[in-house]
Design an enzyme around this catalytic site. Structure first.
Site, mmCIF file in Angstrom:
data_model
loop_
_atom_site.group_PDB
_atom_site.id
_atom_site.type_symbol
_atom_site.label_atom_id
_atom_site.label_comp_id
_atom_site.label_asym_id
_atom_site.label_seq_id
_atom_site.Cartn_x
_atom_site.Cartn_y
_atom_site.Cartn_z
ATOM 1 C CG PHE A 151 -1.866 1.210 1.176
ATOM 2 C CD1 PHE A 151 -3.060 1.137 0.481
ATOM 3 C CD2 PHE A 151 -1.531 2.412 1.781
ATOM 4 C CE1 PHE A 151 -3.909 2.231 0.392
ATOM 5 C CE2 PHE A 151 -2.376 3.514 1.698
ATOM 6 C CZ PHE A 151 -3.561 3.426 1.007
ATOM 7 C CG ASP A 236 5.800 3.918 2.036
ATOM 8 O OD1 ASP A 236 5.801 4.694 3.012
ATOM 9 O OD2 ASP A 236 4.827 3.780 1.277
ATOM 10 C CE LYS A 266 -1.129 6.635 6.798
ATOM 11 N NZ LYS A 266 -0.836 5.457 5.983
HETATM 12 C C1 LIG Z 1 -0.947 5.653 4.459
HETATM 13 C C2 LIG Z 1 0.178 5.230 3.623
HETATM 14 C C3 LIG Z 1 0.504 5.900 2.431
HETATM 15 C C4 LIG Z 1 -0.354 7.015 1.868
HETATM 16 O O1 LIG Z 1 -0.448 8.111 2.699
HETATM 17 P P1 LIG Z 1 -1.611 9.211 2.451
HETATM 18 O O2 LIG Z 1 -1.243 10.332 3.357
HETATM 19 O O3 LIG Z 1 -2.911 8.560 2.802
HETATM 20 O O4 LIG Z 1 -1.551 9.572 1.004
HETATM 21 C C5 LIG Z 1 1.617 5.482 1.740
HETATM 22 N N1 LIG Z 1 2.376 4.456 2.177
HETATM 23 C C6 LIG Z 1 2.092 3.789 3.310
HETATM 24 C C7 LIG Z 1 2.984 2.675 3.750
HETATM 25 C C8 LIG Z 1 0.972 4.130 4.057
HETATM 26 O O5 LIG Z 1 0.665 3.430 5.162
#
Ligand SMILES: *Cc1c(COP(=O)(O)O)cnc(C)c1O
Length: 409
Positions: A151, A236, A266
């Site tokens: 994700f 990520d 986040k």
């Molecule tokens: C939540 C998330 C994203 C996307 O972040 P948004 O602020 O919702 O665009 C990308 N990578 C990971 C691993 C995430 O958990």
């Protein structure tokens, strides 16, 4: 209404607000039927004054707890001075924020954005340009290897990165240049590397994918393969970073795994405001020239003030150590629950997943039952109940949470 929902009726007031939201809003989420109005620390309160322990923390964007005083003070002070200038000019908050972020992340340079999806987009653009300019990959051919069930956000690029039919379905054509391999499969990774490969993109623990923890040594093996083949490792850490997994960044669990590009988001926004960044070395980041990339709101003074306070709270209150200790307490309590409804409990620090047995039905009714007991959490994938409270949670709150989980499971 099912049996779980009958435990307490939703008040007319909450029902009215939910109806209004559903009438005027797109139905792209399936929220639990609760309308929240206040928050402090680990606690949320609905419009009728009922209290809930927050065990989602806005998908790990509220690691510091709701309305942390230090973050609130930074917001209030900055709002008195300056909030948005665009990057057409310098502002006096950007430099200090970037320096602190780089120092905390152990990286040389940062490019500020807003949402996580934009940070990953930035990382992929950077890797592609690096591939063309530094590695000599043929223009238009760059490949980024990514993992099944990943994700990385909800944009068309995020959808293109995804292996998940549900995320693809009806949103194609997807962007080319992404190659999928199974998560945590080093042989598959090596086999997927071609002359066109510029990078491999991983989550050190898959969050949305169901709190999937790879075997020990996986991240180091990725690092070694990237070095051997001269490709970039993109890590990520948007969900796993900033203390969530009991280390400041999840890749710290394995020594010698510094990424070439790292994305953070986040909790960098302190539970207030979207703040994200892609970080890299000077050498890699130098492929970006003025005009190559940007964002109207990225790096604005308010975002920088929030981001700096968000980092200060994580570091100075040592929320990483609390995440580790409370995560161990939670995990030990969960492992002691003897229930045939639980297939597996897994996770690291305060990123914990409870996989519910298919025979017991999906995870959502368990979330609803927990809501009626004053615990808010949400399933990820059909069968996994995710527990990811703010990192300021204490031992009494963990024990109380375990009582509620025991009752429901
Ligand atoms: C939540 C998330 C994203 C996307 O972040 P948004 O602020 O919702 O665009 C990308 N990578 C990971 C691993 C995430 O958990």
């Amino acid at each position: 209404m099912n049996a779980v929902m009958e435990e307490h009726a939703i008040s007319d007031r909450q029902q009215r607000i939910i109806h209004q939201t559903e009438t005027f809003g797109a139905h792209n989420y399936g929220p639990l039927p609760v309308v929240l109005a206040r928050g402090e620390g680990c606690w949320l309160e609905d419009v009728d004054g009922r209290r809930y322990l927050d065990c989602l923390a806005a998908y790990s964007a509220v690691n510091q707890g709701h309305r942390h005083p230090r973050v609130m003070r930074a917001v209030a002070e900055q709002c008195e001075r300056l909030t948005l200038t665009s990057r057409a000019f310098h502002n006096d908050r950007l430099g200090p924020f970037l320096e602190k972020l780089c120092q905390v992340a152990g990286m040389e340079v940062a490019l500020p954005m807003n949402t996580g999806a934009e940070a990953v987009e930035t990382a992929v653009k950077l890797a592609r340009k690096w591939g063309y300019e530094r590695k000599g990959v043929a223009r238009g051919k760059a490949e980024v290897i990514c993992c099944d069930r990943n994700f990385h956000g909800r944009t068309i690029m995020g959808v293109s990165l995804s292996s998940d039919d549900h995320y693809h379905h009806d949103f194609g054509p997807v962007a080319p240049g992404f190659v999928h391999i199974p998560f945590a499969d080093i042989d598959a990774l090596e086999a997927a590397i071609t002359e066109h490969t510029v990078a491999v993109l991983i989550e050190p623990i898959q969050g949305e994918g169901g709190i999937v923890v790879p075997p020990d040594g996986y991240v180091r093996a990725v690092r070694e393969l990237c070095d051997r083949h001269g490709i970039l490792m993109i890590d990520d850490e948007i969900q796993t970073g900033l203390g969530r997994t009991g280390d400041l960044f999840c890749h710290h669990h394995e020594a010698g795994t510094e990424p070439d590009i790292m994305t953070v988001g986040k909790a960098l926004g302190g539970g207030v405001y979207p703040v994200s960044a892609a970080l890299a070395s000077h050498d890699i980041m130098s492929v970006f020239q003025p005009g190559d990339h940007g964002s109207t709101f990225g790096g604005n003074p308010l975002a920088c003030a929030v981001g700096e306070a968000a980092l200060d709270v994580i570091v100075e209150e040592d929320l990483t150590a609390n995440s580790r200790a409370m995560g161990e307490r939670l995990m030990a309590g969960l492992k002691a629950i003897d229930s045939d409804r639980i297939v597996e409990v897994r996770g690291r620090g305060l990123l914990v997943g409870i996989e519910i047995d298919q025979a017991a039905g999906p995870a959502r009714p368990f979330c609803e039952a927990l809501m009626h007991r004053g615990v808010l959490c949400k399933e990820t994938r059909e069968q996994v109940l995710r527990l990811a409270p703010p990192l300021v949670i204490d031992a009494d709150q963990i024990d109380w949470l375990l009582d509620q989980l025991r009752a429901v499971l």
